[in-house]
Every structure is written in C-alpha cells, then in structure tokens.
Design a protein around this motif. Structure first.
Motif, PDB file in Angstrom:
ATOM      1  N   GLY A 362       0.824  -1.194   0.000  1.00 52.67           N
ATOM      2  CA  GLY A 362       0.000   0.000   0.000  1.00 52.67           C
ATOM      3  C   GLY A 362       0.859   1.244   0.000  1.00 52.67           C
ATOM      4  N   GLY A 363       0.217   2.387  -0.133  1.00 52.71           N
ATOM      5  CA  GLY A 363       0.941   3.651  -0.160  1.00 52.71           C
ATOM      6  C   GLY A 363      -0.024   4.806  -0.252  1.00 52.71           C
ATOM      7  N   GLY A 364       0.497   5.963  -0.644  1.00 51.88           N
ATOM      8  CA  GLY A 364      -0.343   7.142  -0.764  1.00 51.88           C
ATOM      9  C   GLY A 364       0.451   8.414  -0.609  1.00 51.88           C
ATOM     10  N   ARG A 365      -0.192   9.433  -0.040  1.00 55.75           N
ATOM     11  CA  ARG A 365       0.420  10.745   0.141  1.00 55.75           C
ATOM     12  C   ARG A 365       0.794  10.940   1.611  1.00 55.75           C
ATOM     13  N   PRO A 366       1.583  11.966   1.928  1.00 55.32           N
ATOM     14  CA  PRO A 366       1.952  12.202   3.338  1.00 55.32           C
ATOM     15  C   PRO A 366       0.740  12.348   4.250  1.00 55.32           C
ATOM     16  N   GLU A 367      -0.359  12.906   3.713  1.00 59.93           N
ATOM     17  CA  GLU A 367      -1.537  13.137   4.552  1.00 59.93           C
ATOM     18  C   GLU A 367      -2.556  11.995   4.503  1.00 59.93           C
ATOM     19  N   SER A 368      -2.358  11.024   3.605  1.00 62.37           N
ATOM     20  CA  SER A 368      -3.356   9.957   3.486  1.00 62.37           C
ATOM     21  C   SER A 368      -2.753   8.740   2.792  1.00 62.37           C
ATOM     22  N   CYS A 369      -2.868   7.563   3.438  1.00 67.25           N
ATOM     23  CA  CYS A 369      -2.363   6.316   2.862  1.00 67.25           C
ATOM     24  C   CYS A 369      -3.320   5.178   3.181  1.00 67.25           C
ATOM     25  N   GLN A 370      -3.268   4.132   2.365  1.00 62.70           N
ATOM     26  CA  GLN A 370      -4.037   2.931   2.659  1.00 62.70           C
ATOM     27  C   GLN A 370      -3.348   1.717   2.065  1.00 62.70           C
ATOM     28  N   GLY A 371      -3.612   0.544   2.662  1.00 63.96           N
ATOM     29  CA  GLY A 371      -2.994  -0.686   2.193  1.00 63.96           C
ATOM     30  C   GLY A 371      -3.731  -1.890   2.737  1.00 63.96           C
ATOM     31  N   SER A 372      -3.205  -3.078   2.451  1.00 64.57           N
ATOM     32  CA  SER A 372      -3.840  -4.302   2.939  1.00 64.57           C
ATOM     33  C   SER A 372      -2.813  -5.415   3.008  1.00 64.57           C
ATOM     34  N   ALA A 373      -3.185  -6.475   3.751  1.00 63.18           N
ATOM     35  CA  ALA A 373      -2.309  -7.629   3.920  1.00 63.18           C
ATOM     36  C   ALA A 373      -3.164  -8.831   4.294  1.00 63.18           C
ATOM     37  N   ALA A 374      -2.563 -10.016   4.211  1.00 62.04           N
ATOM     38  CA  ALA A 374      -3.232 -11.198   4.747  1.00 62.04           C
ATOM     39  C   ALA A 374      -3.408 -10.990   6.248  1.00 62.04           C
ATOM     40  N   CYS A 375      -4.547 -11.417   6.777  1.00 60.65           N
ATOM     41  CA  CYS A 375      -4.881 -11.087   8.166  1.00 60.65           C
ATOM     42  C   CYS A 375      -4.416 -12.184   9.130  1.00 60.65           C
ATOM     43  N   PRO A 376      -3.391 -11.895   9.973  1.00 54.63           N
ATOM     44  CA  PRO A 376      -2.957 -12.881  10.968  1.00 54.63           C
ATOM     45  C   PRO A 376      -3.901 -12.879  12.167  1.00 54.63           C
ATOM     46  N   GLU A 377      -3.832 -13.927  12.981  1.00 51.88           N
ATOM     47  CA  GLU A 377      -4.730 -14.023  14.131  1.00 51.88           C
ATOM     48  C   GLU A 377      -4.463 -12.923  15.158  1.00 51.88           C
ATOM     49  N   ASP A 378      -3.206 -12.511  15.292  1.00 51.58           N
ATOM     50  CA  ASP A 378      -2.851 -11.520  16.322  1.00 51.58           C
ATOM     51  C   ASP A 378      -2.793 -10.103  15.766  1.00 51.58           C
TER      52      ASP A 378
END
Length: 390
Positions: A362-378
């Motif tokens: 993920g990535g974005g601008r200094p004021e706003s970013c978003q991303g995702s990943a596989a979701c671990p249990e913890d």
C-alpha cells in the motif's frame, strides 16, 4: 447410424504428453465447424485405449490417447454413443432453431458456439425474449413432427442454385447438404440424427445483445431436459425457503432486495452514530502522538469498506490529528491512515512500517495512505503495538 468400425493403425505420433493415432478409416468425428469432437475407445490386442479427443490436420484424423499403438495393428474403433448422440442433438437443434429465426424474423445465423454446457448462435438482428420464445415453439413443433433428415453430396455449382438457408459462395467442389424435410436446408459437415424427433426438444436459456445483433444460448435433448430439471429444483427450493409459489419468485426476490436495502441503510445509520459516539469518547480522553497531536486508532474485527471510508471522512474533519483505521474484511486486513493539517506525522512513513510488519502492500500521500495484507490471528495486538509507538 454407425457406432463402431474395424480399422488398421497407420501411424502413432507423440502429442501433448500423450499420443495421436491415425487409422485407415474411422467413425470418430473430429472437432470442427463449431461441433465438439467424439470420444470413445480403440481396442487392439486385448488392450482398450480411451480416445479423449479427436482432431483433424492436413486431411488426416488424429485420435488422442494416453498410450500408443503400433502401425499395422487391427483395432475396433467404438464411439461413446451417449456423447455422439448428445452432439447430434445439439448440432441439429442449432440448425432447426436458426431456421426458425430466419423464417419468422429474417435473422441470419452468423456464428455458432458449442461448449460442454451450452450452445449459442449469433444473429445479425436484435431479438427479444418474446421473439425467442416464438422461435423456440416453432422449432419444437417441427421436432414433434419427426421430420426426416437427409444428407446428399452435390457440386458447389448446383448447391448455389438450391434454396438453402445460407450458402458460402467461396465453397468449391463437392458439398454436403443437410436437409430437414419441408424446413431447413444448408451446407454442413457435422453429425445429425435421421429425423427431427430425435432432437427431443430445444430450450432457450438466455437472449442478450451481441454486437449489432443478438446471442441466443440454448440446449437440446437430454442436456436441455437435465438443465430444466436443475432450474425446476432450484425454483422449488427457493419457493419453499420464501414460502411462496414458484411463479411469485421474482416479486419475492424484489421484496428481499428492498428489505436488504432498507436494512443496509439503517445499519449504516446506526454504525455512523456508534462511530460518532466513539470519536466523542476518544476526544474526551484523547491519546496523543509523541509530537503531542490527537491520535485516534480504530481496530475493527468486522467492517465493510464503505463504512471504513465514511469513518475516515469523519476523522479527516478533526484538525491537528492523526487517525489509523485497521479493519478486517474477510481474509484481508485493511488499513488507512490520515494526518490532518497541523499533525507533524507522515502517513507514508507509517504505512511503510505497517507494510513491513504485516507483509502488506500500500501507499499514498503524506496526509493519506491505505494498504492491505493477509490477516494474521494476532493482528489487533500487533496493530495496537505499532500505533502506540507513534
């Protein structure tokens, strides 16, 4: 209708991890002209080889098997008659349905598609469901009349003078004409039954716009009957679940969709109120970044993307603040970061750290970013630790 024959092996070639066998004669039809190939068996010296596919190349017919046969061996070539008969029903039904569209509406068949689960024709005119059903009824009447189906070989010059549904004037030599008595007649190299009654029935399942005309998807014979049975059982199950008649299913589904829409709107409203309450509570007892700016962290185990965007929009209205939203959606962990005016924290730095920790992107601008990943249990504990360090 011949179902098997004796033959002699001419040669065997390696082919796609198996073998392709050429015989001096065969009952097998190779794939071509929109029709699928036959399948069956070759029996030689007590060994039975399954023919999985048949193709033609340079005038020779190749029978595809997993094992080879030696040249000169005598074999018994036998069709899988269930497959052949099904192909005959589909192919002949296509001829008859195409004739119905031509006869009733002047629509020409300009394309033919035959797969394992559906047959399709492309028409050069747009037709709707009412016209399609008229053509279907017309075809089924001619099937029920059990009209004789004949084939004959004629020179191309003679064929050009015949009253054929369609004729390609580029064809030369001796042509094969397939005719349904008093009905369709056209050039064809495919397999057909000896009478229209053997087609069984034609059932159209889909009519859609295609290029400048229409695509009609249908099935014939046993395949059509089995598909109708599937649809009937599905309709019965659905009507039982909704406690309504099968004919009332469209209205029942429409009501469910409306109820779902209303519930979704109410849920969105309630979720928004809950988030407003949580934001107000956080503002009353604010956490802070190391730079002293307000920090809002949301760890949501079950949130929809639409809800996350609405929350981010609301948090973006709070000045001099940093906000982090982590939410699980299915098997994915999504995260969003916002830094409003006056917050001395780069979201790009934050998301690099989070991506590294979760193996996400993920990535974005200094004021706003978003991303995702596989979701671990913890994920909640890990996200909380990362945000506490800011």
């Amino acid at each position: 209708m011949q179902k098997e024959c004796e033959a002699e092996v001419v040669r065997t070639e390696p082919y796609h991890g198996g073998f392709a066998i050429v015989l001096d004669q065969t009952v097998f039809f190779p794939e071509g002209g929109g029709q699928l190939s036959d399948t069956g068996t070759l029996t030689a010296a007590g060994k039975v080889l399954v023919v999985t596919h048949v193709h033609e190349k340079a005038g020779e017919i190749f029978h595809e098997t997993k094992e080879p046969l030696e040249p000169g061996m005598k074999v018994q070539a036998k069709l899988d008659w269930t497959v052949r008969f099904d192909h005959m029903q589909q192919h002949c039904g296509e001829h008859m349905l195409s004739y119905a569209f031509y006869k009733l509406f002047g629509a020409h068949n300009v394309g033919f598609h035959m797969s394992a689960d559906m047959v399709g024709i492309d028409l050069d005119k747009e037709v709707g469901w009412q016209q399609a059903l008229q053509a279907e009824r017309f075809t089924n009447r001619e099937i029920q009349e059990d009209r004789p189906i004949t084939t004959k070989l004629v020179p191309a010059e003679e064929a050009a003078k015949m009253n054929l549904r369609k004729f390609n004037d580029k064809l030369t030599g001796i042509l094969r004409i397939v005719s349904v008595e008093g009905s369709d007649s056209c050039t064809c190299c495919g397999t057909h039954p000896t009478s229209s009654g053997m087609v069984g029935l034609v059932k159209i399942f889909k009519v859609e716009k295609h290029k400048e005309g229409s695509r009609v998807s249908f099935l014939c014979g046993r395949e059509a009957l089995e598909r109708v049975e599937q649809y009937m059982l599905a309709a019965l199950d659905a009507s039982n679940l909704l406690s309504i008649k099968e004919t009332e299913l469209p209205d029942g589904v429409a009501r469910l969709q409306q109820e779902k829409k209303e519930l979704s709107e109410r849920l969105t409203e309630c979720t928004g109120k809950l988030m407003e309450y949580r934001i107000a509570e956080m503002q009353a007892h604010p956490a802070a970044t190391k730079a002293g700016h307000k920090k809002f962290v949301f760890l949501e185990p079950d949130m929809m993307p639409k809800e996350a965007k609405a929350l981010a929009k609301r948090l973006g209205e709070i000045p001099e603040s940093f906000s982090a939203i982590f939410y699980r959606n299915g098997e994915r962990l999504n995260y969003m970061f916002l830094a409003t005016d006056g917050a001395e924290l780069s979201c790009q730095q934050v998301i690099r750290t989070v991506n590294e920790a979760f193996g996400g992107r993920g990535g974005g601008r200094p004021e706003s970013c978003q991303g995702s990943a596989a979701c671990p249990e913890d994920w909640q504990a890990k996200a909380e630790a990362l945000m506490s360090a800011l």
